[in-house]
Design a protein around this motif. Structure first.
Motif, PDB file in Angstrom:
ATOM      1  N   UNK A   1       0.838  -1.206   0.000  1.00  0.00           N
ATOM      2  CA  UNK A   1       0.000   0.000   0.000  1.00  0.00           C
ATOM      3  C   UNK A   1       0.873   1.257   0.000  1.00  0.00           C
ATOM      4  N   UNK A   2       1.913   1.241   0.801  1.00  0.00           N
ATOM      5  CA  UNK A   2       2.782   2.411   0.902  1.00  0.00           C
ATOM      6  C   UNK A   2       3.471   2.694  -0.432  1.00  0.00           C
ATOM      7  N   UNK A   3       4.010   1.652  -1.067  1.00  0.00           N
ATOM      8  CA  UNK A   3       4.689   1.848  -2.348  1.00  0.00           C
ATOM      9  C   UNK A   3       3.716   2.283  -3.436  1.00  0.00           C
ATOM     10  N   UNK A   4       2.510   1.731  -3.412  1.00  0.00           N
ATOM     11  CA  UNK A   4       1.506   2.131  -4.397  1.00  0.00           C
ATOM     12  C   UNK A   4       1.183   3.616  -4.255  1.00  0.00           C
ATOM     13  N   UNK A   5       1.068   4.076  -3.009  1.00  0.00           N
ATOM     14  CA  UNK A   5       0.789   5.491  -2.770  1.00  0.00           C
ATOM     15  C   UNK A   5       1.925   6.387  -3.216  1.00  0.00           C
ATOM     16  N   UNK A   6       3.154   5.970  -2.958  1.00  0.00           N
ATOM     17  CA  UNK A   6       4.320   6.768  -3.334  1.00  0.00           C
ATOM     18  C   UNK A   6       4.407   6.921  -4.854  1.00  0.00           C
TER      19      UNK A   6
END
Length: 355
Positions: free
Chosen positions: A246-251
């Motif tokens: 989720x974090x990488x997708x947001x970044x």
């Protein structure tokens, strides 16, 4: 003098008995200062951190080789979540040399998966040698196979996200366990050795596309192909909705948004950017196209990024990276008050953790 001497001898004898009892008791489990215990806990902590969850990681207990109750590895859901591991399992994994921690992560990830995927039955490897808990829920062999398959799948991916090469080792680790513990080919109420190996190999094959997609997403992000990187992480999320993903997708979505924004609209250098210094000195290339449509795309991307970070925080309310990135998303939307609010939330969480 003799009376004093007698009292002295009695006291010394009592202390010796207490000392022997203490040593004997400690011999049943490894002390927390033991290097094997610390290595096992360290692997568990890294896997738990990669999984990301608001629940506290289960406690860990390591049975020494002097303990007659060999269990291999066992997740015990009651009364409090606990993972019990044999010292002998550590020794078996040590035989893998440079892959020793990878091998250990295969089994610990599996047991942690029973916990994080809410399996009420969590005996798994303990069940292989007849050490299942007496009060465990009775389930069929078919159900056990399904739970073992799920624990293999998620456990392998947890381990991969934590930096361990689990997906290529599990079948070999299982073979080592069967040989090291002299287990029969067929165990009552448990999948046969061949079936167990088939399950592990099948889940490793299923996992490979996610592993390749994750690595491709990281590489594409480093090459600043943010839109393609976002496709990779969105694909992984469709199979595995984890904190890190989720974090990488947001970044990647925030990075796409910055590529589309006018230079004068991006006031700060943000911690997730790969070349913020270059952008500040030279500006970014103004995107071609209708400004209104471009702004809609930026708003959409930043909204999607915020949603991804929020979902990462649902998994782990203390996930610092998600707080920082969420603050960046608010800042890019020119909502500096909300950005500061998120950093203040993180500061309070860090202060509470330091106490």
């Amino acid at each position: 003098m003799n009376a004093f001497s007698g009292k002295y001898r009695t006291t010394v004898f009592a202390l010796c008995i207490l000392s022997i009892q203490w040593v004997t008791g400690q011999a049943q489990t490894l002390p927390h200062a033991h290097y094997k215990y610390q290595a096992i806990v360290s692997v568990c902590q890294k896997i738990a951190a990669a999984r990301g969850d608001i629940r506290q990681m289960p406690t860990v207990e390591v049975n020494s080789v002097q303990n007659s109750q060999q269990i291999i590895a066992q997740f015990q859901p009651h009364p409090q979540p606990k993972i019990v591991v044999d010292e002998k399992l550590y020794d078996l994994c040590a035989r893998f040399g440079g892959d020793s921690l990878n091998a250990l992560a295969c089994i610990l990830g599996h047991e942690l998966a029973h916990y994080y995927e809410n399996h009420s039955w969590g005996n798994s490897f303990a069940d292989m040698i007849g050490m299942a808990q007496e009060d465990k829920t009775v389930i069929s062999k078919t159900e056990k196979s399904m739970l073992e398959a799920e624990a293999d799948y998620f456990g392998l991916f947890y381990g991969f996200l934590a930096g361990y090469e689990t997906f290529r080792l599990l079948p070999h680790v299982l073979n080592a366990i069967y040989q090291g513990y002299n287990l029969p080919e067929q165990l009552h109420g448990y999948p046969s050795r061949l079936e167990r190996l088939r399950i592990s190999e099948e889940k490793a094959r299923e996992l490979k596309p996610l592993v390749y997609a994750f690595r491709a997403g990281q590489l594409l992000y480093l090459r600043k192909n943010y839109e393609e990187a976002a496709v990779c992480f969105d694909y992984i999320l469709s199979k595995y909705p984890g904190r890190e993903v989720y974090n990488m997708a947001g970044v990647t979505k925030m990075a796409q948004a910055i590529q589309l924004m006018d230079p004068e609209a991006v006031y700060f250098a943000y911690p997730f950017e790969l070349d913020a210094d270059t952008r500040l000195k030279r500006g970014v290339v103004r995107a071609i196209g209708d400004n209104t449509e471009r702004q809609k795309k930026v708003d959409y991307l930043l909204s999607e990024a915020r949603t991804s970070f929020d979902k990462a925080l649902v998994s782990d309310k203390s996930y610092a990276s998600a707080y920082i990135n969420l603050a960046c998303a608010y800042s890019l939307q020119n909502n500096q008050a909300a950005a500061i609010g998120k950093i203040n939330e993180l500061e309070k969480i860090c202060a509470a953790m330091r106490k």
